[in-house]
Design an enzyme around this catalytic site. Sequence first.
Site, PDB file in Angstrom:
ATOM      1  N   MET A   1      52.517  -7.184  49.677  1.00 29.21           N
ATOM      2  CA  MET A   1      53.817  -7.598  48.737  1.00 29.21           C
ATOM      3  C   MET A   1      53.598  -8.271  47.595  1.00 29.21           C
ATOM      4  O   MET A   1      52.977  -9.543  47.734  1.00 29.21           O
ATOM      5  CB  MET A   1      54.599  -8.398  49.688  1.00 29.21           C
ATOM      6  CG  MET A   1      55.606  -9.232  49.253  1.00 29.21           C
ATOM      7  SD  MET A   1      56.594 -10.394  50.210  1.00 29.21           S
ATOM      8  CE  MET A   1      56.023 -10.145  51.864  1.00 29.21           C
ATOM      9  N   PRO A   2      53.457  -7.984  46.373  1.00 28.70           N
ATOM     10  CA  PRO A   2      53.248  -8.707  45.144  1.00 28.70           C
ATOM     11  C   PRO A   2      54.305  -9.904  44.969  1.00 28.70           C
ATOM     12  O   PRO A   2      55.373  -9.575  45.198  1.00 28.70           O
ATOM     13  CB  PRO A   2      53.409  -7.852  44.033  1.00 28.70           C
ATOM     14  CG  PRO A   2      53.485  -6.483  44.616  1.00 28.70           C
ATOM     15  CD  PRO A   2      53.807  -6.608  45.973  1.00 28.70           C
ATOM     16  N   ILE A   3      53.780 -10.896  44.877  1.00 30.92           N
ATOM     17  CA  ILE A   3      54.503 -12.107  44.500  1.00 30.92           C
ATOM     18  C   ILE A   3      54.369 -12.596  43.275  1.00 30.92           C
ATOM     19  O   ILE A   3      53.243 -13.103  42.968  1.00 30.92           O
ATOM     20  CB  ILE A   3      54.444 -13.409  45.335  1.00 30.92           C
ATOM     21  CG1 ILE A   3      54.657 -12.736  46.843  1.00 30.92           C
ATOM     22  CG2 ILE A   3      55.199 -14.556  45.109  1.00 30.92           C
ATOM     23  CD1 ILE A   3      54.150 -13.820  48.154  1.00 30.92           C
TER      24      ILE A   3
ATOM     25  N   THR B   1      59.481  -4.217  47.550  1.00 27.03           N
ATOM     26  CA  THR B   1      58.167  -5.080  47.875  1.00 27.03           C
ATOM     27  C   THR B   1      58.123  -6.270  46.811  1.00 27.03           C
ATOM     28  O   THR B   1      57.121  -7.276  47.052  1.00 27.03           O
ATOM     29  CB  THR B   1      57.115  -4.349  48.251  1.00 27.03           C
ATOM     30  OG1 THR B   1      56.245  -3.788  47.323  1.00 27.03           O
ATOM     31  CG2 THR B   1      57.436  -3.394  49.505  1.00 27.03           C
TER      32      THR B   1
ATOM     33  N   ARG C   1      58.244  -9.515  44.756  1.00 23.43           N
ATOM     34  CA  ARG C   1      59.048 -10.837  44.983  1.00 23.43           C
ATOM     35  C   ARG C   1      58.730 -11.514  43.594  1.00 23.43           C
ATOM     36  O   ARG C   1      57.709 -11.708  43.096  1.00 23.43           O
ATOM     37  CB  ARG C   1      58.476 -11.757  46.060  1.00 23.43           C
ATOM     38  CG  ARG C   1      58.722 -10.934  47.302  1.00 23.43           C
ATOM     39  CD  ARG C   1      59.825 -10.805  47.984  1.00 23.43           C
ATOM     40  NE  ARG C   1      59.922 -10.407  49.179  1.00 23.43           N
ATOM     41  CZ  ARG C   1      60.252  -9.105  49.740  1.00 23.43           C
ATOM     42  NH1 ARG C   1      60.491  -8.084  48.777  1.00 23.43           N
ATOM     43  NH2 ARG C   1      60.329  -8.935  50.756  1.00 23.43           N
TER      44      ARG C   1
END
Length: 68
Positions: A1-3, A38, A40
């Site tokens: 999950m990239p933030i 996915t 954020r």
Amino acid sequence: MPIIEMHMIEGRTVEQKQRVAAAVTAAVAESLDCSPETVRILITEHGREEFYVGGMTKSQRDALLEQK
């Protein structure tokens, strides 16, 4: 999950932040081959007296540029 964290000076509209969030989400999803759901994005806004460049606040830099 990239933030993704984004820091910017206060003053942009909700619409502007929505546009940048949509564009960054699309770019990250395409680049990382992941689902947009996915991704954020956290946007933190800072006042003009909390944002420094070259040791000067944004307000100080603006005042200096106005003098020129």
